[in-house]
Scaffold this active site. Structure first.
Site, PDB file in Angstrom:
ATOM      1  N   THR A  20     -23.895  21.275  -7.730  1.00  0.00           N
ATOM      2  CA  THR A  20     -25.000  22.399  -5.969  1.00  0.00           C
ATOM      3  C   THR A  20     -25.718  21.141  -5.127  1.00  0.00           C
ATOM      4  O   THR A  20     -25.593  21.735  -4.024  1.00  0.00           O
ATOM      5  CB  THR A  20     -26.080  23.544  -7.498  1.00  0.00           C
ATOM      6  N   SER A  68     -20.981  21.022 -12.431  1.00  0.00           N
ATOM      7  CA  SER A  68     -20.571  19.567 -13.368  1.00  0.00           C
ATOM      8  C   SER A  68     -20.590  21.351 -14.961  1.00  0.00           C
ATOM      9  O   SER A  68     -20.571  21.027 -15.832  1.00  0.00           O
ATOM     10  CB  SER A  68     -22.515  19.269 -14.085  1.00  0.00           C
ATOM     11  N   THR A 101     -26.556  21.221 -11.863  1.00  0.00           N
ATOM     12  CA  THR A 101     -27.681  21.015 -12.826  1.00  0.00           C
ATOM     13  C   THR A 101     -27.213  21.887 -13.989  1.00  0.00           C
ATOM     14  O   THR A 101     -27.666  21.257 -16.078  1.00  0.00           O
ATOM     15  CB  THR A 101     -28.997  22.483 -13.012  1.00  0.00           C
ATOM     16  N   ASP A 102     -26.087  22.172 -14.894  1.00  0.00           N
ATOM     17  CA  ASP A 102     -25.215  23.303 -15.829  1.00  0.00           C
ATOM     18  C   ASP A 102     -25.041  22.150 -16.453  1.00  0.00           C
ATOM     19  O   ASP A 102     -25.840  22.882 -17.612  1.00  0.00           O
ATOM     20  CB  ASP A 102     -24.100  23.845 -15.793  1.00  0.00           C
TER      21      ASP A 102
HETATM   22  C1  SIN Z   1     -23.333  22.905 -10.903  1.00  0.00           C
HETATM   23  O1  SIN Z   1     -23.895  22.399 -12.059  1.00  0.00           O
HETATM   24  O2  SIN Z   1     -22.387  22.023 -10.648  1.00  0.00           O
HETATM   25  C2  SIN Z   1     -23.418  23.865 -10.555  1.00  0.00           C
HETATM   26  C3  SIN Z   1     -24.721  24.279 -10.816  1.00  0.00           C
HETATM   27  C4  SIN Z   1     -25.819  23.363 -10.184  1.00  0.00           C
HETATM   28  O3  SIN Z   1     -26.235  22.036  -9.650  1.00  0.00           O
HETATM   29  O4  SIN Z   1     -27.249  24.039 -10.236  1.00  0.00           O
END
Ligand code: SIN
Length: 328
Positions: A20, A68, A101-102
């Site tokens: 993100t 991710s 983050t995922d």
């Molecule tokens: C991801 O994990 O690539 C999408 C969600 C995020 O980064 O918060």
């Protein structure tokens, strides 16, 4: 590879993998309907003039461009290789990795377990896309560079919303808040306070419980080796053994069970897991509780996850199985 900043004697390398933090939405106010992994790492770095005042030369390199949730072993291997490459250079002080983050906590654990770096490797991220009215990625990136610049910093850590988390403890715990991560019972490693670090605990280092050092480089060098198949199953009301038996019949090599409470299991699920273990499947018992660890007791038939969450226990088990294949 793009280069930013003046020529300075020491470098910080910023590796982009997507997420993100590199996401874009059609409308600036849209924090949900965006697409992750759109903006290149060179552009993200260039958009942050404050980085130019770093006392380090900043290099950037795009290693991957993924959401991710779609993380795979190929990206992990490429990332571990690039991190190892840069860390081996004397002029490199540390590394920052932009990541979604995922699955950030899995990548952090993987890199710490495989590389156990003596220099800082700092994962950072964002909960809002780069096009948001108030994006969080730029401050997170500045904070991550501050951590990577810190004399004496070492090991793999995550930096989000001004909080520094160690690779073994970090876990995403919130679906939309900017401060989306927790170090659970261990507590954060520290905070970034206006470019300065307030440290509460030691930097991560090798942990005997997570496999021998022989695993070092195996995952990096095992180019053509297919990774061991390890799945996660969960205990819940009405659980039975059918999923476990189907997985065992399908050739699964390892199973992590996210048990209830102190790793407890429905009798029917436990019977199937013991059968699978007797048939040669490695079984590890974690807990679905957010806090605490499975406390083993004498005579336990299933190994506990040594404090690792189910997803990290899965990474640890894959590395253990990979290291056995490599030794065979
Ligand atoms: C991801 O994990 O690539 C999408 C969600 C995020 O980064 O918060």
């Amino acid at each position: 590879m793009q280069v930013s900043g003046k020529i300075k004697s020491k470098k910080i390398v910023i590796l982009g993998t997507g997420g993100t933090i590199a996401g874009t939405a059609a409308q600036a106010g849209d924090n949900l309907g965006y697409t992750a992994a759109q903006v290149g790492i060179g552009q993200l770095v260039a958009a942050l003039p404050a980085l130019a005042s770093s006392r380090f030369e900043l290099l950037s390199e795009q290693v991957a461009q993924v959401d991710s949730k779609d993380m795979d072993f190929g990206v992990w291997r490429a990332l571990a290789q690039r991190v190892a490459h840069w860390l081996a250079q004397d002029q490199v002080q540390g590394i920052v990795i932009t990541h979604g983050t995922d699955t950030l906590e899995e990548t952090a654990f993987f890199l710490q377990a495989v590389l156990d770096p003596a220099k800082p490797v700092v994962l950072t991220c964002a909960m809002r896309p780069a096009t948001a009215l108030a994006p969080d990625g730029p401050q997170n990136m500045l904070d991550a560079v501050a951590v990577a610049s810190h004399a004496g910093a070492r090991g793999v850590v995550a930096v989000c919303a001004g909080v520094i988390h160690g690779a073994f403890d970090v876990q995403k715990v919130h679906t939309y808040r900017l401060d989306a991560f927790s170090s659970r019972d261990a507590g954060p490693l520290g905070y970034v306070e206006e470019d300065r670090l307030c440290l509460l605990r030691n930097w991560p280092s090798a942990h005997a419980g997570y496999g021998p050092l022989a695993i070092k480089n195996i995952a990096i060098e095992a180019q053509d080796q297919s990774w061991p198949r390890v799945e996660i199953v969960m205990n819940y009301a009405g659980a039975d053994g059918r999923a476990v038996r189907a997985l065992a019949a399908d050739g699964v090599q390892g199973l992590v069970v996210a048990g209830t409470g102190n790793g407890t299991l429905h009798h029917a699920l436990e019977v199937a897991l013991l059968e699978a273990q007797a048939g040669g499947v490695r079984v590890v018992r974690a807990t679905r509780c957010l806090e605490g660890r499975v406390l083993p007791k004498a005579g336990d038939a299933l190994a506990d996850s040594q404090g690792l969450s189910p997803v990290k226990a899965r990474v640890a088990l894959m590395l253990e199985l990979l290291s056995k294949v490599a030794k065979a």
